[in-house]
Design an enzyme around this catalytic site. Structure first.
Site, PDB file in Angstrom:
ATOM      1  CB  SER A 190      -0.964  -0.036   1.186  1.00 31.19           C
ATOM      2  OG  SER A 190      -1.976   0.926   1.025  1.00 31.19           O
ATOM      3  CB  CYS A 191      -0.376   4.691   0.487  1.00 26.14           C
ATOM      4  SG  CYS A 191      -1.985   4.166  -0.117  1.00 26.14           S
ATOM      5  CG  ASP A 192       5.289   4.037   0.627  1.00 31.61           C
ATOM      6  OD1 ASP A 192       5.849   3.580   1.630  1.00 31.61           O
ATOM      7  OD2 ASP A 192       4.924   3.332  -0.336  1.00 31.61           O
ATOM      8  CD  GLU A 215       0.758   5.595   3.985  1.00 33.96           C
ATOM      9  OE1 GLU A 215       0.830   4.425   3.587  1.00 33.96           O
ATOM     10  OE2 GLU A 215       1.198   6.564   3.350  1.00 33.96           O
ATOM     11  CG  ASN A 252       3.748   7.047  -5.186  1.00 37.45           C
ATOM     12  OD1 ASN A 252       3.488   8.080  -5.790  1.00 37.45           O
ATOM     13  ND2 ASN A 252       4.780   6.275  -5.500  1.00 37.45           N
TER      14      ASN A 252
END
Length: 434
Positions: free
Chosen positions: A22-24, A109, A43
């Protein structure tokens, strides 16, 4: 509130049928930044075929007592909301990331904790991102809006456009011109850490240790009652609330978190929008993600000058894979044209998200830029030379735009009317792809 089930049972209850990444989120504050700017980046890593739109909503006044329809539930509306620009999965009300007209940026997140993930519908973490931006005039203001709503309404509900269960708790990075806050949640509980200088990133894990700057009033008493903390030793938020048997997604995130930290530290003292974009495009670290059914579906970078007389500039891709997408600048203005090329079609009451049971069918949510970008990617596969030539021209335009905005923010060139920058950039990109 209760302890999390262990092992595979925990993965099943958290909706972990697979182990997607997943995201950062990233932030650089002076002296981490080259200039006197705060730089934010994210992202958004989501299901591969999910469309992410970029939508601008102007500031608005609302009648007292009115209600607001979020993705799944209604909540009381406030009388005044801020203008916001959001990068959001087209099927939901909330957003993965965005900014408001006060220079506040928020991204979230997915995370799992010792608190059980609720199976009922409540506010999505993405709803809380949008609500924080609409209601907060600073990073701290957005944080207090989110935590108040979290305590009132809870978090939960299906987090992807699919009938297969998938839900989680959330962490948030909230940023303004002066400071940043990391907000990490466990059910309705939360802890937060203030960041005033240097670089910081978050991924799909709890990162706040003993440096808790603000917290839910019952955070420690609940932890002690559950036997997660003895009430005497150091209170380390991540150690107390991280699950004993974390899902694969959180374990994989440790590698990305470390890689993101290393990339930021390599540029500590020299971070700019260009540097942040290069970090979001980095594939070896996994920051630019492409794994199985998930990939980076949208990206955002913001430049927030400490000088409040200068405008904040927000860059969005509105298309998947930042390594093959163009970052386009958005500046809040009273005279901005609507950018319909990055707004998905609406389906009203016939939307499969609104019908019960939900997610029983799929609709085509692609906006014009998404379609053009898909066509360009196919061209690059069948005619690499032609596709690469178009993409190199667009990258040159992106680079030129970044240089001009940097010069404008440093006073080297005068600022002109910036309201149509995003409209012009999207229009140019679509025409090049066609």
């Amino acid at each position: 509130m209760g302890s999390a089930p262990a092992g595979s049972d925990f993965r099943q209850k958290a909706g972990m049928a697979e182990a997607p990444r997943s995201c950062d989120c990233f932030v650089s504050l002076p002296p981490g930044s080259r200039d006197d700017h705060v730089i934010f980046g994210k992202n958004s890593d989501r299901p591969r075929n999910e469309v992410q739109e970029v939508a601008h909503y102007p500031a608005a006044s609302h009648p007292p007592g009115s209600m607001l329809e979020c993705t799944y539930i209604q909540i009381p509306q406030v009388e005044q909301t801020r203008a916001v620009v959001l990068s959001k999965p087209a099927w939901m009300w909330g957003a993965e990331m965005g900014a408001n007209d006060q220079g506040v940026c928020v991204g979230n997140e997915a995370v799992w904790t010792r608190e059980t993930v609720s199976s009922g519908e409540a506010l999505l973490g993405m709803d809380l991102v949008r609500l924080g931006l609409e209601r907060g005039d600073s990073a701290w203001g957005a944080l207090t809006a989110i935590t108040s709503l979290l305590e009132l309404h809870g978090q939960g509900g299906q987090c992807r456009e699919d009938p297969e269960p998938f839900s989680y708790h959330n962490t948030f990075l909230l940023v303004d011109r002066n400071e940043a806050w990391v907000l990490e949640t466990a059910g309705r509980l939360w802890g937060a850490q203030k960041v005033t200088e240097g670089v910081k990133n978050i991924s799909n894990q709890l990162t706040i240790g003993a440096e808790v700057s603000a917290e839910h009033p019952e955070l420690r008493s609940v932890a002690q009652a559950q036997g997660w903390w003895d009430g005497e030793g150091e209170f380390n938020f991540s150690q107390v609330f991280s699950p004993e048997n974390p899902p694969a997604r959180m374990e994989l995130a440790k590698q990305r978190y470390k890689g993101g930290t290393e990339l930021l530290q390599q540029h500590d003292g020299s971070v700019t929008a260009e540097v942040m974009i290069s970090i979001l495009r980095d594939k070896p670290s996994g920051i630019c993600m492409d794994s199985g059914g998930f990939c980076t579906t949208g990206s955002m970078v913001s430049v927030l000058p400490r000088d409040s007389s200068l405008p904040c500039v927000h860059f969005f891709t509105a298309t998947p894979d930042p390594s093959r997408s163009i970052f386009k600048p958005f500046v809040f203005s009273d005279f901005s044209n609507p950018v319909l090329g990055v707004v998905s079609p609406q389906f009203g009451p016939d939307d499969p998200v609104r019908k019960q049971p939900r997610f029983q069918s799929q609709v085509d949510r692609r906006h014009d830029l998404y379609k053009a970008h898909q066509l360009a990617l196919r061209t690059m596969e069948t005619n690499p030379d032609q596709g690469l030539a178009v993409y190199e021209i667009l990258r040159d335009l992106e680079s030129q735009c970044l240089s001009e905005i940097s010069a404008m923010l440093s006073g080297e060139i005068p600022g002109e009317e910036l309201g149509d920058l995003f409209f012009d950039s999207v229009d140019t990109e679509i025409k090049f792809y066609q």
